[in-house]
Design a protein around this motif. Structure first.
Motif, PDB file in Angstrom:
ATOM      1  N   GLN A   1      33.760 -30.616  49.032  1.00  0.00           N
ATOM      2  CA  GLN A   1      32.791 -30.617  47.948  1.00  0.00           C
ATOM      3  C   GLN A   1      32.697 -31.970  47.249  1.00  0.00           C
ATOM      4  OE1 GLN A   1      33.610 -27.386  45.273  1.00  0.00           O
ATOM      5  NE2 GLN A   1      33.710 -25.846  46.929  1.00  0.00           N
ATOM      6  N   ALA A   2      33.229 -32.984  47.914  1.00  0.00           N
ATOM      7  CA  ALA A   2      33.229 -34.301  47.269  1.00  0.00           C
ATOM      8  C   ALA A   2      31.852 -34.957  47.322  1.00  0.00           C
ATOM      9  CB  ALA A   2      34.272 -35.208  47.936  1.00  0.00           C
ATOM     10  N   THR A   3      31.028 -34.557  48.328  1.00  0.00           N
ATOM     11  CA  THR A   3      29.741 -35.234  48.476  1.00  0.00           C
ATOM     12  C   THR A   3      28.743 -34.813  47.427  1.00  0.00           C
ATOM     13  OG1 THR A   3      29.023 -33.516  50.008  1.00  0.00           O
ATOM     14  CG2 THR A   3      30.097 -35.444  50.952  1.00  0.00           C
ATOM     15  N   LYS A   4      28.980 -33.708  46.784  1.00  0.00           N
ATOM     16  CA  LYS A   4      28.048 -33.167  45.779  1.00  0.00           C
ATOM     17  C   LYS A   4      26.638 -32.979  46.347  1.00  0.00           C
ATOM     18  CE  LYS A   4      31.172 -33.238  42.538  1.00  0.00           C
ATOM     19  NZ  LYS A   4      31.712 -31.979  41.969  1.00  0.00           N
ATOM     20  N   LYS A   5      26.546 -32.849  47.644  1.00  0.00           N
ATOM     21  CA  LYS A   5      25.243 -32.677  48.304  1.00  0.00           C
ATOM     22  C   LYS A   5      25.033 -31.197  48.571  1.00  0.00           C
ATOM     23  CE  LYS A   5      22.653 -34.166  52.388  1.00  0.00           C
ATOM     24  NZ  LYS A   5      22.713 -34.955  53.649  1.00  0.00           N
ATOM     25  N   GLY A   6      23.905 -30.674  48.097  1.00  0.00           N
ATOM     26  CA  GLY A   6      23.649 -29.257  48.260  1.00  0.00           C
ATOM     27  C   GLY A   6      22.321 -28.970  48.941  1.00  0.00           C
ATOM     28  N   PHE A   7      22.224 -27.755  49.448  1.00  0.00           N
ATOM     29  CA  PHE A   7      20.999 -27.306  50.117  1.00  0.00           C
ATOM     30  C   PHE A   7      20.717 -25.867  49.761  1.00  0.00           C
ATOM     31  CE2 PHE A   7      22.434 -30.720  52.919  1.00  0.00           C
ATOM     32  CZ  PHE A   7      21.253 -31.398  53.164  1.00  0.00           C
ATOM     33  N   LYS A   8      19.436 -25.562  49.684  1.00  0.00           N
ATOM     34  CA  LYS A   8      18.977 -24.173  49.672  1.00  0.00           C
ATOM     35  C   LYS A   8      18.508 -23.823  51.083  1.00  0.00           C
ATOM     36  CE  LYS A   8      17.480 -23.615  44.861  1.00  0.00           C
ATOM     37  NZ  LYS A   8      16.322 -23.249  43.992  1.00  0.00           N
ATOM     38  N   LEU A   9      18.908 -22.677  51.558  1.00  0.00           N
ATOM     39  CA  LEU A   9      18.614 -22.279  52.941  1.00  0.00           C
ATOM     40  C   LEU A   9      17.773 -21.019  52.964  1.00  0.00           C
ATOM     41  CD1 LEU A   9      22.149 -22.746  54.556  1.00  0.00           C
ATOM     42  CD2 LEU A   9      20.306 -24.407  54.417  1.00  0.00           C
ATOM     43  N   ARG A  10      16.923 -20.958  53.955  1.00  0.00           N
ATOM     44  CA  ARG A  10      16.278 -19.676  54.292  1.00  0.00           C
ATOM     45  C   ARG A  10      16.369 -19.500  55.814  1.00  0.00           C
ATOM     46  NH1 ARG A  10       9.659 -19.855  53.963  1.00  0.00           N
ATOM     47  NH2 ARG A  10       9.330 -21.611  55.399  1.00  0.00           N
ATOM     48  N   LYS A  11      16.445 -18.262  56.248  1.00  0.00           N
ATOM     49  CA  LYS A  11      16.733 -17.980  57.640  1.00  0.00           C
ATOM     50  C   LYS A  11      15.777 -16.915  58.188  1.00  0.00           C
ATOM     51  CE  LYS A  11      21.665 -18.954  56.998  1.00  0.00           C
ATOM     52  NZ  LYS A  11      23.044 -18.422  57.149  1.00  0.00           N
ATOM     53  N   ARG A  12      15.715 -16.904  59.463  1.00  0.00           N
ATOM     54  CA  ARG A  12      15.042 -15.824  60.187  1.00  0.00           C
ATOM     55  C   ARG A  12      15.856 -15.560  61.458  1.00  0.00           C
ATOM     56  NH1 ARG A  12       9.444 -18.960  61.984  1.00  0.00           N
ATOM     57  NH2 ARG A  12      10.436 -20.810  62.923  1.00  0.00           N
ATOM     58  N   ARG A  13      15.663 -14.402  62.037  1.00  0.00           N
ATOM     59  CA  ARG A  13      16.459 -14.035  63.197  1.00  0.00           C
ATOM     60  C   ARG A  13      15.538 -13.742  64.394  1.00  0.00           C
ATOM     61  NH1 ARG A  13      16.313  -8.455  63.672  1.00  0.00           N
ATOM     62  NH2 ARG A  13      15.447  -7.387  61.843  1.00  0.00           N
ATOM     63  N   ILE A  14      16.163 -13.739  65.550  1.00  0.00           N
ATOM     64  CA  ILE A  14      15.422 -13.481  66.795  1.00  0.00           C
ATOM     65  C   ILE A  14      15.304 -11.971  66.993  1.00  0.00           C
ATOM     66  CG2 ILE A  14      15.458 -13.735  69.299  1.00  0.00           C
ATOM     67  CD1 ILE A  14      16.958 -16.341  68.935  1.00  0.00           C
ATOM     68  N   ILE A  15      14.069 -11.502  67.114  1.00  0.00           N
ATOM     69  CA  ILE A  15      13.847 -10.071  67.379  1.00  0.00           C
ATOM     70  C   ILE A  15      13.878  -9.802  68.873  1.00  0.00           C
ATOM     71  CG2 ILE A  15      12.212  -8.174  67.121  1.00  0.00           C
ATOM     72  CD1 ILE A  15      11.201  -9.497  64.590  1.00  0.00           C
ATOM     73  N   ASN A  16      13.173 -10.609  69.652  1.00  0.00           N
ATOM     74  CA  ASN A  16      13.153 -10.473  71.113  1.00  0.00           C
ATOM     75  C   ASN A  16      13.586 -11.790  71.730  1.00  0.00           C
ATOM     76  OD1 ASN A  16      12.455  -7.854  71.595  1.00  0.00           O
ATOM     77  ND2 ASN A  16      10.252  -8.225  71.604  1.00  0.00           N
ATOM     78  N   GLU A  17      14.640 -11.732  72.538  1.00  0.00           N
ATOM     79  CA  GLU A  17      15.073 -12.927  73.242  1.00  0.00           C
ATOM     80  C   GLU A  17      14.053 -13.285  74.319  1.00  0.00           C
ATOM     81  OE1 GLU A  17      17.508 -14.941  72.815  1.00  0.00           O
ATOM     82  OE2 GLU A  17      18.747 -13.907  71.324  1.00  0.00           O
ATOM     83  N   PRO A  18      13.741 -14.558  74.523  1.00  0.00           N
ATOM     84  CA  PRO A  18      12.774 -14.924  75.578  1.00  0.00           C
ATOM     85  C   PRO A  18      13.397 -14.748  76.961  1.00  0.00           C
ATOM     86  CG  PRO A  18      13.704 -16.892  74.571  1.00  0.00           C
ATOM     87  CD  PRO A  18      14.241 -15.719  73.782  1.00  0.00           C
TER      88      PRO A  18
END
Length: 1509
Positions: free
Chosen positions: A483-500
């Motif tokens: 946690q020394a970098t003090k660099k943060g991110f907000k994340l959003r995700k999605r998942r695979i419903i059907n594998e190709p």
């Protein structure tokens, strides 16, 4: 179970009853058992009484002996079934029933048979209970069908013959033949002959009453005084030799010569002996009686004796020993399978009709013993690997460059090769070994071979499907461990419903990140809110909800609560519990999705939630309901800037070997895993950091902890080398000798690809089949007959002819012999059986000869024809001369009887070509096709139209109109003519019209565009889609107008797919595709995908370019097959004759070869589907065979029956075998040509090698009544009703009719003869009555068979139409006549008055309605007057034809047709008047106001292809 009781005794109204016998019991099997039954005494009223009340003397036995049946009795006893009795009609069996008067299909009947239990050993009867113990009693009755009686059917009469006498009273005959015999009790055949007396004219002289008649030749016999004759002959020869002064050596040579002759009297297999046969010569009166020979005045009587060969039966030797078994090994699975033979030889061949030789060879199955023969090598079927699943074979993808097309999916076909191998050979452990089984002949394998094709399925590619984006998470450290970098991110995700699977693309990125400040690794998560608790312990009103929280990490997982000690704890939520009188509100809904994914200058993310009023406040003191604005809450969301980053990955590269892994990729020596891999490799891919709507940025912008892998291990597939089997053995050379062609016979051997190379393995060899020429044989084994010189002519023994005139002279007819032997082609000796099997028919051993008498004329042989000076010019001649004393005899100088020269025109070599037959189909040139795989063609791939050629056969004839080779006319056998096959024209529609406006100004609606028909399809073109009534087709799409901002976003173009060399209008050469998505357009660019209907369809970019996809729905055809061979020289008429006799196989030749056509065919591999192009109608094509001369041996017609020296009796008739030429079609008459042209044709006539050139015949004497020759067998006929076979078999018939010559001898005529025999096959014939037009009171009625033949018999007499309509009794009343119905009627103007029994009593005049003309002073009066029937009043002058007689009834008493017409007209007039009255009186309605339809419709035009548009 009910027990049937029987009354057995009666006494004083007391009745004895007994029960059924029980089961047979006993300790031993057989007749020693016993069975019992109950006996009791009963009152008539039904109650049981004491035994003493019944008569004890009449009490039945309650026990008896019986036969106890055991299981082993089944082998000793059985049911004996008798034959079925005659079928008895049900009506007669029931008694009193009436049988049907008309039989249609047959009558139902019942037939019975005797069934009894017997001992199997001797057939002695036994108790039925014994057999019933093992099986039920077989049925004793069965239903049967009694066929309807079939009457005899005969043909029409032939024309009348000529009168049997040239003068005086004679007879002429006409005959008919039997077409169907009487069956099942039908009427017998009528007379087949009709006689009619005739008289050409009176006889000038006395009629000849006597005729010289010769009988048949008797059997050939040997004179009884043979030894005496030999003695006399020896004395004569001794006297003659005593006069000769020859030396001793000469005498020795003569004896040696005689000895040689005796050694070959015809060969050692023929014991030839000359005998004689005689015949009787008699004089017959015209009445048929025999008279003295002197009554027949004739200068010279016929010869009554002739030389003959004594008949000899065939004699054979004893059987030889059995040969060795043809099977040399022992097979425990299939015993037998071999053959062994034995033979015997002919020691004496049959002569002169002696008994024929029996079979000279017989065989029987055999099998070697296991202890003496080696075990057989077993053969079994083996298969190669299945090929890859191919969809293109069924989806019309025929170009070789499409083989690796991955876009094809669905159902396909796999193939493999099946071959036969030795099962005993060493089997390879696996297919990696280079050794495989050697193929052997497929005939050595037993059983059904495995399938060579199977259906398979290729899974269609599935594109990657992902879920929607989740909400943005909290601001967390990139790595909570650091946690020394003090660099943060907000994340959003999605998942695979059907594998190709199988697709070309990868899944999109699954995580997006936004830089943020003040990151944390843990935070409190509100799990749920507790119930609302009012403040101040009140029951209702404002309150608070305590949240239940849980500590979660950045991944959203639950952790210990102490980790969230630095996080802000959620505060309690204000709530309200409604009081009874307060306004009741629903809970808040969930927050809506954020309107924007990020916030910028012009956009801000917002979320809303709402609630609704459930119940308003009631009465005073209650809290009022809030206004509408208070029912909705809005909050800010996604307030972070629109700087979104994500890692973007490229596709994985090719799997390459990893040197650090110990395994190597080899196809031998490595144990294969379940997935077919042999080594571990390595794959890499490119990973970059991307800012949305900007592009690639430095990697530090993206979270390093979420960076995808750039390297991963992979499994390398096994390298598979090609594996082929060893070469098979060389195919055997043909055992027969090569024919006249120069082509050499070939030997072939092959090897089979067992494993196809893959993954860089060793390729297969190019040569899989090898050929070599067979070694030419030095001498072909063949056999031929060798004939020796004819021996001297032997006459009838002198003792037989000594009483005949001229017997002192040694001359006249006789027989001479010759020896015959068998030779090889090289001249060596051979067994006689070899020539009998493989050589031509044996030459004759004997022939008739003639020793010239002193008075006979002797002529030399004909010389050769003289040479011609030029072609087609002059004549050529040949000559012969008189020899010896014949030169001085006057009778020999008769040039008409003994011509000494012959002259004929010189042959001409002029030839003429003429067309034959019809034009063939229009055939396109072969080079217009594009070859495909698997021999299949799509209709669009094959040129099905354009310019082709049609052919007509050309025949070449010489100057005598005889067929010769076409090369004589400098022709290749055809006339060619260009032709056109019209090309199919598909349905043609216009271009799409412009889109109409969206049906809704804002929101979701639809818009429409249309096409209209420009040209209809023809010549098999692709059909039109479904059109409406104005020949238009529409397309409707959703639309959304001005309610949002959406844009189309196109992905990059894909690689090229499918390259087709054939440029077609609707199915193309190749395609590039790309995905088009409808995206929400924000200030920062397109942000997320939405439904396609939200975007403007007119602005949608193309998803494919520069190519068109193939058409899987089109018709798929196989390639044209090879042309069938032209028929051999086979006459269809010949085949028909054989067909009528016994050879059924010839029907195929008649229907196919007799047409003289070559055929080629193709088949439909896949039928068209949907709107695909349909299959062409032409599945087969023909063209004529080149007209070639077909030479064959044929019989000439039989000569007239001749009886030498007699007027009637037994005689002989003759015919010749000559060479004929035809074109083989059967439609052209054969022409007689020189026999030299048939030199290469085997001497067969109608397929029979036995040539018969003479046969005995009979010449009827004047006055004889005799039978004709047998007719040919009729075609097979089935017993049918309405075309359905009743199953009684088929029959054919032939007959002989009677012919008479003298009316006085009709009583002496023999009976006509009829023969019928069963046959197979046949056809159904129906019979119907036909009638001609009426001529007066009669007409012609006849019976016609369904093939159009007029017959007698076959039609039901009950349904015969009336042929005579004469009235009975005749019409004698005044003014009456006979009508067509056969009843008496009255003339016009009179009506019938009938008696009580239906007969005409009198004709009464019909009352007349008189209509006066204009100007008559009585025009206003209509008078009905009665006329005197016998004295009708005359019409006034000037009024002729103006008086109408209204006669409603016809002569038959029925209403005339015009009466019905007048009544119908009156009815129609009444209906019309009523209808018009109703319409005139009806009150009219006010017309409704027409409302205009304001909806705009596009202006469309329809064109149906007609020229007038």
């Amino acid at each position: 179970m009910a027990v049937k009781l029987s009354v057995v005794c009666l006494m004083a109204s007391i009745v004895c009853f007994l029960g059924p016998w029980g089961r047979c019991m006993g300790s031993e099997c057989g007749p020693g058992g016993s069975q019992s039954r109950a006996v009791w005494c009963s009152h008539p009223d039904g109650w049981t009484t004491l035994h003493t009340n019944c008569d004890q003397a009449g009490r039945p036995d309650n026990q008896q002996g019986c036969f106890r049946v055991c299981d082993w009795h089944k082998d000793l006893y059985g049911w004996q079934l008798g034959a079925w009795n005659q079928c008895v009609p049900v009506a007669m069996r029931n008694g009193g029933g009436q049988r049907p008067a008309v039989c249609s299909r047959g009558e139902e009947g019942i037939q019975t048979r005797e069934v009894g239990c017997v001992q199997k050993a001797d057939g002695e009867p036994a108790e039925d209970a014994i057999c019933e113990y093992f099986e039920p009693r077989p049925r004793q009755e069965q239903a049967c069908l009694i066929p309807c009686p079939r009457d005899c059917v005969v043909s029409e009469f032939t024309p009348w013959t000529l009168c049997s006498k040239t003068c005086g009273m004679g007879l002429r005959n006409r005959v008919r033949n039997v077409l169907a015999p009487p069956l099942f009790g039908g009427s017998a055949c009528p007379n087949l002959t009709e006689f009619q007396t005739c008289q050409v004219g009176p006889c000038e002289g006395e009629e000849s009453l006597y005729s010289l008649r010769v009988g048949p030749w008797g059997p050939c016999s040997v004179p009884n005084s043979r030894q005496a004759r030999q003695t006399d002959k020896a004395l004569k020869e001794n006297k003659k030799r005593s006069k000769d002064k020859a030396s001793a050596p000469n005498r020795k040579r003569i004896k040696a010569k005689k000895k040689n002759r005796q050694n070959r009297p015809g060969g050692k297999f023929w014991d030839l002996q000359v005998g004689y046969q005689t015949r009787e010569v008699s004089c017959q009166h015209k009445s048929g009686n025999m008279e003295a020979l002197s009554m027949c005045s004739q200068e010279m009587l016929p010869v009554t004796f002739q030389a003959c060969v004594v008949p000899r039966d065939c004699d054979v030797t004893e059987w030889s020993e059995w040969s060795a078994c043809s099977k040399e090994c022992y097979d425990p699975n299939t015993p037998g399978g071999g053959q062994r033979t034995r033979t015997r030889r002919v020691s004496q061949f049959p002569l002169s009709g002696g008994a024929e030789c029996p079979e000279l060879e017989e065989s029987e199955p055999c099998s070697p013993q296991a202890d003496t023969a080696p075990t057989c090598t077993l053969n079994t079927w083996k298969t190669t690997e299945w090929t890859e699943c191919r969809v293109d074979a069924l989806l019309s993808q025929q170009d070789r460059r499409r083989g690796n097309q991955t876009g094809l999916c669905g159902g396909g076909i796999q193939t493999r090769e099946v071959y036969c191998v030795q099962a005993g050979a060493e089997m390879p452990l696996n297919l990696r070994t280079k050794e495989a089984l050697r193929p052997v002949d497929s005939e050595l394998c037993q059983g059904i071979p495995p399938n060579t094709t199977q259906l398979c399925h290729i899974n269609c590619p599935v594109e990657c499907e992902v879920s929607p984006w989740s909400a943005w998470g909290p601001c967390t450290f990139e790595n909570c461990q650091d946690q020394a970098t003090k660099k943060g991110f907000k994340l959003r995700k999605r998942r695979i419903i059907n594998e190709p699977t199988g697709g070309m693309g990868n899944c999109p990125h699954l995580v997006e990140a936004i830089p943020c400040d003040d990151p944390s690794c843990f935070e409190w998560l509100v799990v749920k809110l507790e119930e609302c608790v009012p403040d101040n312990d009140r029951e209702c009103g404002p309150g608070t909800q305590i949240p239940q929280v849980q500590c979660v990490n950045s991944e959203g997982l639950f952790v210990e609560k102490q980790l969230c000690r630095d996080a802000i704890l959620p505060m309690p939520t204000i709530c309200e519990v409604p009081c009874p009188k307060d306004c009741a509100l629903s809970p808040w809904t969930q927050w809506s999705p954020c309107s924007h994914t990020c916030s910028g200058k012009n956009a801000e993310g917002k979320q809303t939630r709402v609630r609704s009023i459930l119940a308003y406040n009631a009465g005073e003191g209650g809290v009022q309901c809030p206004n509408a604005s208070a029912l909705q809450e809005v909050r800010i969301c996604n307030d972070h800037p629109c700087t979104v980053y994500h890692w973007q990955t490229g596709p994985w590269g090719q799997c390459i070997e990893d040197s650090s892994f110990p395994y190597t990729n080899v196809s031998v020596g490595v144990t294969r895993t379940d997935d077919g891999s042999c080594a571990v490799g390595m794959q890499t891919r490119k990973v970059i950091c991307v800012r949305v709507n900007v592009g690639q940025v430095p990697p530090k912008k993206c979270p390093e902890s979420l960076r995808p892998d750039t390297v991963r291990p992979c499994l390398l597939p096994c390298r598979k080398d090609c594996i082929v089997s060893p070469y098979s053995e060389w195919s055997p050379c043909p055992s027969t000798c090569p024919g006249g062609g120069n082509s050499k016979k070939k030997q072939v051997r092959k090897r089979i690809i067992i494993q196809v190379p893959a993954n860089g393995g060793q390729d297969c060899p190019e040569v899989l089949v090898q050929e070599r020429d067979c070694e030419a044989r030095s001498v072909c084994p063949g056999y031929r007959w060798k004939t020796h010189k004819w021996r001297r002519c032997q006459l009838v023994p002198w003792s037989v002819r000594q009483d005949s005139p001229g017997a002192q002279e040694t001359c006249g007819p006789g027989l001479q012999f010759r020896a015959i032997s068998c030779r090889k082609q090289d001249g060596g000796q051979a067994d006689i059986e070899a020539c009998l099997k493989s050589a031509s028919p044996m030459p004759p051993l004997t022939q008739q000869c003639h020793l010239p008498c002193q008075e006979d004329c002797q002529l030399s042989s004909w010389s050769k024809f003289s040479s011609c000076t030029a072609n087609c010019v002059g004549v050529r001649t040949r000559k012969r001369s008189l020899m010896g004393k014949s030169k001085k005899r006057d009778q020999c100088k008769n040039n008409q009887k003994y011509p000494l020269s012959e002259t004929q025109y010189c042959p001409c070599k002029k030839y003429n070509a003429q067309p034959v037959g019809n034009w063939s189909d229009c055939i396109l040139p072969d080079n217009s096709r594009v070859e495909g795989q698997l021999g299949m063609k799509v209709q669009g791939d094959v040129k099905e139209c354009g310019q082709g050629y049609r052919y007509q056969a050309m025949a070449c004839y010489d100057q005598d109109s005889r067929l010769v080779e076409t090369s004589r006319c400098n022709s290749h056998g055809y006339i060619e003519e260009a032709c056109i096959i019209p090309c199919p024209s598909d349905c043609k529609l216009s271009e799409w019209s412009n889109w109409s406006r969206c049906s809704k100004s804002c929101g979701s609606g639809v818009k429409v565009r249309s096409k209209w028909l420009r040209e209809k399809p023809y010549n098999g073109g692709r059909p039109c889609p479904k059109l409406d009534h104005v020949n238009q087709v529409y397309e409707v799409v959703p639309c959304l107008s001005d309610c949002g901002q959406y844009v189309w976003v196109a992905e990059p173009w894909s690689v090229w797919k499918i390259s087709n060399v054939d440029l077609r209008s609707n199915c193309g050469e190749g395609v590039q595709t790309r995905k088009i998505r409808c995206m929400l357009n924000t200030i920062d660019g397109p942000s997320e995908q939405v439904e396609d209907y939200l975007c403007d369809p007119e602005e949608m970019p193309l998803g494919a370019r520069n190519s068109q996809l193939p058409c899987p729905g089109d018709c798929v055809l196989s390639d044209w097959g090879s042309w069938s061979p032209c028929p051999l020289c086979t006459r269809s008429s010949l085949c028909y004759d054989i067909l009528l006799s016994k050879h059924r196989f010839c029907s195929a030749l008649v229907s196919y070869y007799a047409l003289g056509k070559l055929w080629r065919r193709r088949t439909v591999v896949q039928a068209p589907q949907g709107d695909g192009r349909p299959c062409p109608y032409q599945m087969e094509q023909w063209k004529p065979c080149p007209v070639q001369p077909c030479y064959s041996w044929r019989y000439s017609a039989w000569s007239v029956c001749r009886s030498e020296g007699a007027r009637c009796g037994h005689g002989m008739r003759f015919r010749n075998v000559s060479c004929f030429v035809s074109d083989g079609s059967g439609q052209q008459d054969s022409g007689l040509v020189d026999d030299e042209l048939c030199a290469d044709v085997e001497l067969l006539v109608d397929g029979d090698a036995q040539i018969i050139l003479q046969e005995a015949c009979i010449i009827p004497c004047p006055g004889d009544c005799y039978l004709t020759d047998w007719t040919v067998w009729s075609p097979c006929q089935l017993n049918c009703v309405n075309g359905d076979d009743l199953g009684f078999g088929s029959v054919q018939v032939r007959s002989r009719a009677v012919l008479a010559q003298d009316p006085e001898n009709l009583l002496q005529c023999p009976e006509q003869e009829l023969e019928a025999r069963p046959c197979t096959g046949g056809q159904c014939f129906e019979y119907k009555w036909r009638s001609g037009p009426w001529r007066g009171s009669s007409r012609q009625v006849w019976c016609e068979r369904s093939d159009g033949l007029n017959v007698t018999g076959g039609c039901l007499q009950s349904s015969k139409p009336m042929a005579d309509r004469s009235c009975h009794p005749p019409c004698t009343k005044p003014r009456s006549f006979c009508t067509e119905a056969g009843v008496c009627g009255c003339e016009e103007g009179f009506t019938e008055v009938m008696t009580s029994d239906g007969l005409l009593d009198q004709c009464t005049v019909i009352p007349m309605l008189e209509i006066p003309t204009t100007g008559d002073n009585r025009a206003d009066v209509k008078t009905i007057r009665g006329f005197n029937p016998t004295q009708p009043a005359a019409s006034a002058p000037g009024r002729a034809g103006r008086t109408w007689f209204l006669q409603p009834f016809g002569p038959d008493g029925k209403l005339k047709t015009w009466v019905y017409g007048v009544a119908a007209g009156v009815f129609v007039l009444l209906v019309f008047i009523i209808s018009m009255t109703y319409l005139a009186c009806k009150k009219p309605k006010k017309p409704p106001r027409r409302q205009m339809n304001n909806r705009l419709k596009p202006l469309t035009l329809a064109y149906d292809g007609d020229a007038d548009m």
